[in-house]
Design a protein around this motif. Structure first.
Motif, PDB file in Angstrom:
ATOM      1  N   UNK A  43      20.015  -1.147  26.809  1.00 33.77           N
ATOM      2  CA  UNK A  43      21.180  -1.744  26.148  1.00 33.77           C
ATOM      3  C   UNK A  43      22.294  -1.960  27.163  1.00 33.77           C
ATOM      4  N   UNK A  44      22.999  -3.067  27.016  1.00 38.82           N
ATOM      5  CA  UNK A  44      24.193  -3.357  27.817  1.00 38.82           C
ATOM      6  C   UNK A  44      25.385  -3.390  26.873  1.00 38.82           C
ATOM      7  N   UNK A  45      26.439  -2.681  27.234  1.00 39.90           N
ATOM      8  CA  UNK A  45      27.607  -2.530  26.362  1.00 39.90           C
ATOM      9  C   UNK A  45      28.845  -3.124  27.009  1.00 39.90           C
ATOM     10  N   UNK A  46      29.538  -3.999  26.259  1.00 43.28           N
ATOM     11  CA  UNK A  46      30.882  -4.449  26.621  1.00 43.28           C
ATOM     12  C   UNK A  46      31.806  -3.980  25.505  1.00 43.28           C
ATOM     13  N   UNK A  47      32.775  -3.140  25.877  1.00 46.94           N
ATOM     14  CA  UNK A  47      33.585  -2.405  24.900  1.00 46.94           C
ATOM     15  C   UNK A  47      35.057  -2.597  25.245  1.00 46.94           C
ATOM     16  N   UNK A  48      35.813  -3.234  24.342  1.00 48.45           N
ATOM     17  CA  UNK A  48      37.230  -3.482  24.587  1.00 48.45           C
ATOM     18  C   UNK A  48      37.902  -3.874  23.278  1.00 48.45           C
ATOM     19  N   UNK A  49      39.236  -4.005  23.263  1.00 48.87           N
ATOM     20  CA  UNK A  49      39.937  -4.269  22.001  1.00 48.87           C
ATOM     21  C   UNK A  49      40.136  -5.749  21.681  1.00 48.87           C
ATOM     22  N   UNK A  73      19.194  -5.579  25.200  1.00 47.36           N
ATOM     23  CA  UNK A  73      20.003  -5.608  23.985  1.00 47.36           C
ATOM     24  C   UNK A  73      21.463  -5.603  24.430  1.00 47.36           C
ATOM     25  N   UNK A  74      22.132  -6.730  24.290  1.00 46.49           N
ATOM     26  CA  UNK A  74      23.495  -6.870  24.794  1.00 46.49           C
ATOM     27  C   UNK A  74      24.464  -6.732  23.628  1.00 46.49           C
ATOM     28  N   UNK A  75      25.395  -5.790  23.753  1.00 49.16           N
ATOM     29  CA  UNK A  75      26.205  -5.357  22.619  1.00 49.16           C
ATOM     30  C   UNK A  75      27.686  -5.494  22.957  1.00 49.16           C
ATOM     31  N   UNK A  76      28.399  -6.148  22.086  1.00 44.66           N
ATOM     32  CA  UNK A  76      29.857  -6.298  22.230  1.00 44.66           C
ATOM     33  C   UNK A  76      30.528  -5.520  21.102  1.00 44.66           C
ATOM     34  N   UNK A  77      31.425  -4.577  21.454  1.00 43.00           N
ATOM     35  CA  UNK A  77      32.045  -3.674  20.479  1.00 43.00           C
ATOM     36  C   UNK A  77      33.561  -3.782  20.575  1.00 43.00           C
ATOM     37  N   UNK A  78      34.223  -3.928  19.408  1.00 46.52           N
ATOM     38  CA  UNK A  78      35.686  -3.862  19.347  1.00 46.52           C
ATOM     39  C   UNK A  78      36.126  -2.400  19.271  1.00 46.52           C
ATOM     40  N   UNK A  79      37.117  -2.039  20.100  1.00 41.45           N
ATOM     41  CA  UNK A  79      37.620  -0.669  20.111  1.00 41.45           C
ATOM     42  C   UNK A  79      38.321  -0.325  18.792  1.00 41.45           C
ATOM     43  N   UNK A 124      38.727  -6.629  33.451  1.00 40.50           N
ATOM     44  CA  UNK A 124      40.087  -6.200  33.141  1.00 40.50           C
ATOM     45  C   UNK A 124      40.052  -4.919  32.316  1.00 40.50           C
ATOM     46  N   UNK A 125      40.578  -4.959  31.090  1.00 39.35           N
ATOM     47  CA  UNK A 125      40.599  -3.774  30.235  1.00 39.35           C
ATOM     48  C   UNK A 125      39.186  -3.223  30.066  1.00 39.35           C
ATOM     49  N   UNK A 126      38.221  -4.106  29.766  1.00 43.92           N
ATOM     50  CA  UNK A 126      36.848  -3.660  29.576  1.00 43.92           C
ATOM     51  C   UNK A 126      36.239  -3.076  30.830  1.00 43.92           C
ATOM     52  N   UNK A 147      34.634  -5.505  36.665  1.00 44.30           N
ATOM     53  CA  UNK A 147      35.193  -6.722  37.248  1.00 44.30           C
ATOM     54  C   UNK A 147      36.710  -6.726  37.044  1.00 44.30           C
ATOM     55  N   UNK A 148      37.448  -6.986  38.116  1.00 44.03           N
ATOM     56  CA  UNK A 148      38.915  -7.094  38.028  1.00 44.03           C
ATOM     57  C   UNK A 148      39.498  -5.913  37.260  1.00 44.03           C
ATOM     58  N   UNK A 149      39.099  -4.718  37.656  1.00 46.48           N
ATOM     59  CA  UNK A 149      39.482  -3.500  36.935  1.00 46.48           C
ATOM     60  C   UNK A 149      40.393  -2.641  37.795  1.00 46.48           C
ATOM     61  N   UNK A 150      41.080  -1.723  37.139  1.00 51.53           N
ATOM     62  CA  UNK A 150      41.936  -0.788  37.856  1.00 51.53           C
ATOM     63  C   UNK A 150      41.327   0.603  37.861  1.00 51.53           C
ATOM     64  N   UNK A 151      41.491   1.296  38.973  1.00 49.26           N
ATOM     65  CA  UNK A 151      41.106   2.704  39.061  1.00 49.26           C
ATOM     66  C   UNK A 151      42.331   3.605  39.018  1.00 49.26           C
TER      67      UNK A 151
END
Length: 666
Positions: A43-49, A73-79, A124-126, A147-151
């Motif tokens: 499964x691949x998860x993309x999780x963000x608001x 299985x590619x899954x997109x979830x709203x926070x 970004x957020x995700x 991608x384009x994320x902050x640590x």
């Protein structure tokens, strides 16, 4: 470069919406694209608001079906508290969101259609939340593409830069999130409970700015929001991706430096704050989905895809180019680094020359900075810097032969300051023989943060000190016969909020001041290449024609008699869009930043948002309008935020916040 649309895949696919339960009884809205196979798959998860049913739906359609077609299985979830998920919203990147993400990872791994292995990706957020969830080390999570994320939520996010308040981006981000958080659930997906859920969320809404301005040093709140405190907590393999025109690119450099080399790779192109396959300027775009598929296949399927045979860091070094606010594509070449810091990069020090100079920049210095978070717009990047350079102290160095720079330049400046608070901004530019000045990179230091970002130490008036700080990372080739210019200013509005004493400036002593460039060895072109960009079929969102003249993306207005400068910025997030499921969405936003050259307490920022969500077939029509303003005096930030929500002609929610926050870190 054209983007190939792929319609035939190794697997046929299907998608459906589901609800993912959390331990406290809250359910999250998710959309799953799956290959039609009897065998369980990773499964691949993309999780963000950011609302999978409208805001990210076009982008989701480009990549989730593509991954499903390749056996995932590619899954997109709203926070929680966003989109059509249950629960209440909270501050950006709260600990609860990361904990929820861990639960989602475990839930996915336990499904009969999943083989127990999970990957996460996001931008970004995700992307940032992918790192934070990876730092909690859920066992099923094996790989991440960020991608384009902050640590680091303090010095590498939208809030502070070098200890200084990011005026435009902090305010704009808070204003945007206020409007976005106030959007209603969609009754087509949330059902009859949508209105009750909406009103309960609205009662919980609080402008993010209140929290962000309350933490003006790198305190416990800031440290808890990122992974920089403990890279070792991340157990998943990380592919870190960024762009030289994205403000978060230094995250990639830190991740490849601090994570074990056998489970990290970095990729930095010439891109803005976008996925590298979308074809938005600046390019060139690459076959990013194919590149990530190699990552997934290696870590989630055990396939030999050669990803660990790639250099630790692949980076794009742009050729010298004329200043412009957009570039379809930037010429250059890819280079590979076996480690970071790289043995191919040597620090070269340039000593500043000349007599001491008083740096007292006009308060409108910075209007030609470009957008803090470029997304591919026509006015995103900095124009010719000659006017900005004229408002700065400049030091130049000859370029006898082509000089490649890769990494983070550093400056050491000997300053004398007559006031307790101030800031210094350094810009690195390339100057052509005709005088055209192209911004290469820049950095900021709040002088109160010179001893470290976790404390505010006032300057002893009249004292002389050496301060050292880094500029943002860059890959750039200076052309022979051009000049390297270091431009130093005391103001950078509206990127950075001026200090109360900014009008005083400081004296810069060239003797003892230096510019250090990370010079990369020149070499013949390496065998680094990528496939052409490829995506799944587009969603089919339409944009109705209009006779209205588009507003300028960035407009600068000067009141000559009043001494005021005004920057008007239109983010152009969406306009009007019509979705295949019948939803009509209209967004309008306008940001305004004003300052008077005679008053460092005059800066003001304002953002106005209007979002209409309309389903004619369901007689559903809602509008969210927000107003966000911020100003200051010598000791306080003053903010006003207002939200008005309507259903049809009825106002269902109206609230105004007025808050004063001490300028504690300055």
């Amino acid at each position: 470069m054209s983007i190939r649309i792929r319609t035939s895949f190794p697997h046929e696919t299907a998608h459906h919406d589901i609800r993912i339960p959390l331990p406290d009884g809250t359910s999250l809205h998710a959309r799953v694209w799956r290959p039609l196979t009897d065998e369980p798959v990773p499964a691949l998860l993309e999780y963000l608001p950011d609302r999978l049913t409208d805001w990210t739906a076009p982008r989701d359609a480009q990549r989730h079906p593509w991954y499903a077609g390749h056996g995932y299985a590619s899954v997109r979830v709203d926070a929680r508290g966003h989109g059509n998920s249950e629960g209440l919203p909270a501050d950006a990147h709260p600990a609860r969101a990361a904990a929820d993400g861990v639960e989602v990872v475990h839930w996915l791994a336990a499904q009969p259609w999943c083989d127990g292995k999970v990957g996460m990706f996001g931008i970004s957020w995700g992307g940032s939340d992918s790192l934070r969830i990876a730092a909690l080390a859920p066992e099923p999570l094996k790989a991440v593409v960020t991608v384009c994320a902050t640590d680091d939520r303090y010095d590498n996010d939208a809030h502070y830069l070098g200890g200084s308040v990011l005026a435009a981006e902090m305010h704009a981000r808070s204003a945007t999130m206020l409007a976005f958080t106030a959007r209603p659930p969609d009754p087509r997906y949330a059902g009859e409970a949508w209105r009750e859920l909406w009103l309960s969320r609205l009662e919980q809404v609080e402008p993010f700015l209140h929290t962000w301005l309350a933490h003006q040093t790198r305190d416990a709140y800031r440290r808890a929001g990122g992974v920089r405190e403990d890279y070792g907590a991340i157990r998943a393999a990380v592919l870190a991706v960024g762009g030289w025109h994205d403000p978060y690119r230094d995250t990639v450099l830190r991740l490849v430096e601090h994570l074990p080399a056998d489970r990290v790779r970095g990729l930095i192109g010439p891109w803005s704050h976008q996925y590298p396959d979308r074809g938005l300027p600046p390019g060139p775009a690459i076959g990013f989905l194919q590149e990530t598929l190699r990552w997934w296949d290696h870590w989630l399927k055990g396939a030999d895809t050669g990803v660990l045979a790639e250099p630790l860091l692949r980076a794009y070094v742009t050729d010298s180019h004329r200043p412009a606010t957009t570039y379809p594509a930037l010429p250059g070449r890819w280079v590979g680094e076996p480690s970071w810091p790289s043995p191919n990069v040597t620090p070269i020090t340039y000593a500043l020359q000349g007599a001491p100079v008083l740096v007292r920049s006009p308060l409108h210095t910075g209007l030609d900075a470009g957008r803090f978070l470029p997304r591919g717009g026509d006015a995103d990047l900095p124009p010719d810097q000659r006017e900005e350079d004229a408002r700065s102290a400049c030091f130049e160095f000859a370029v006898p032969e082509e000089t490649w720079v890769l990494g983070r330049p550093r400056v050491r400046l000997r300053l004398t300051c007559e006031v307790p608070r101030g800031q210094v901004i350094a810009r690195l530019c390339e100057v052509a023989p005709d005088g055209a000045s192209t911004l290469v990179t820049r950095g900021v230091l709040n002088l109160s943060a010179r001893r470290g970002p976790d404390r505010a130490v006032p300057w002893e008036p009249g004292a002389t000190e050496d301060v050292t700080f880094e500029l943002a990372g860059i890959g750039h080739a200076f052309a022979p016969g051009h000049r390297i210019r270091l431009a130093v200013s005391s103001v950078y509005w509206p990127w950075v909020w001026p200090q109360p004493e900014s009008a005083a400036g400081f004296t810069l002593e060239p003797a003892g001041s230096t510019l250090e460039l990370p010079v990369r060895a020149r070499e013949a072109a390496e065998a680094i290449g990528f496939e052409e960009p490829e995506q799944a079929a587009p969603l089919g969102v339409s944009v109705p024609a209009t006779l209205d003249e588009p507003r300028p993306e960035r407009l600068v207005v000067r009141d000559v008699a009043g001494g005021e400068w005004r920057l008007e910025a239109g983010p152009r997030y969406g306009g009007t869009r019509m979705y295949p499921d019948g939803l009509e969405c209209t967004e309008e936003a306008r940001e305004t930043y004003t300052v008077r050259d005679d008053d460092p307490l005059s800066p003001r920022a304002r953002a106005d948002w209007s979002i209409r969500l309309h389903r004619p077939d369901m007689a559903w029509d809602t509008t969210v309008r927000t107003r966000s303003e911020i100003g200051c005096d010598a000791n306080t930030f003053m903010s006003i935020n207002e939200v008005i929500c309507t259903e049809g002609d009825e106002v269902v929610f109206h609230r105004t916040w007025e808050k004063r926050i001490p300028r504690a870190a300055e």
